[in-house]
Design an enzyme around this catalytic site. Sequence first.
Site, PDB file in Angstrom:
ATOM      1  N   SER A  37       0.774  -1.331   0.025  1.00  0.00           N
ATOM      2  CA  SER A  37      -0.049  -0.209  -0.114  1.00  0.00           C
ATOM      3  C   SER A  37       0.903   1.332  -0.118  1.00  0.00           C
ATOM      4  CB  SER A  37      -0.953  -0.052   1.223  1.00  0.00           C
ATOM      5  OG  SER A  37      -0.325  -0.068   2.536  1.00  0.00           O
ATOM      6  N   HIS A 263      -0.672   6.601   5.842  1.00  0.00           N
ATOM      7  CA  HIS A 263      -0.046   6.066   4.528  1.00  0.00           C
ATOM      8  C   HIS A 263       0.416   7.446   3.813  1.00  0.00           C
ATOM      9  CE1 HIS A 263      -1.579   2.268   5.218  1.00  0.00           C
ATOM     10  NE2 HIS A 263      -0.986   1.796   4.199  1.00  0.00           N
TER      11      HIS A 263
END
Length: 281
Positions: A37, A263
């Site tokens: 990711s 993230h």
Amino acid sequence: MRIRTRLAAALATTVAATAAAVPATADAQQWVGLGDSFAAGPLIPTQLPPYGCLKSSQNFARQAAASLGRTISDVSCSGAKTTHMTAQQNVDPGPNPPQFNALNGGVGTVTLQIGGNDIGFSEILQECVTYNPFDSPCDEDYRPSGRDVISERITATAPLVAQVLQGIRARAPAARIVVVNYAAILPETGSGCWPQVPLAFSDVPYLRAKQKQLNAMLATQASLAGARLADAYTASIGKDACKGSGTRWVEPLVPGTSAAPFHPNLRGMTGIAPVVAAQAR
């Protein structure tokens, strides 16, 4: 006639063996992006199929390849582990084929970011979130009775990363391999920024050290495999999830833009891209 036939056969065998020993000539324009990711860019516009991979058209590999005028086959996928280099990843909707399917002897550049899911880093951050900044859930869950569970996981993941790098070299023998480490989630010093990043004051130094240990393992494996390291972590210092929305490269638990919690955001992907491109030249 028999002698000539035998000589011809011997010559053909020698030529074939020599051809097999010569590595394929890579096309510098062909780039393959592998990873999880942090490589894919979940929720950063525009998301690409297979949509279960939560992959952005503006992730660092795509931006880096474009900056060098290269063509990329980006098969990164959120949630990927080292096993998903050779096994299908059953995302929904999906699936994502084995990432190694994109490799061949003509590939000139391969970027790889992997290992975070093998140690369960997203799960670790979720488990360590707390409403009491003076608590220490990480200490209780991951350092029981003097053990360091996360360190054990990193040690166990090292040979898996080594196998991935060996697999890339076997499938794309002439490619330049660039291993990308993980951008800083937490500040380089201090005890964090609860509640923006709701981790206990005492757990922040521990988690920061574990991310550095993961990145050090990736650097070691890259070096052993003759690969290059793109140091996204160093480039991102001072741009962690505790910073303001106009500075940070990594989003906090509640993102302020289109990106997944903990993230990289678009600013982060854009900042990491030249670090990667510099190693891919």
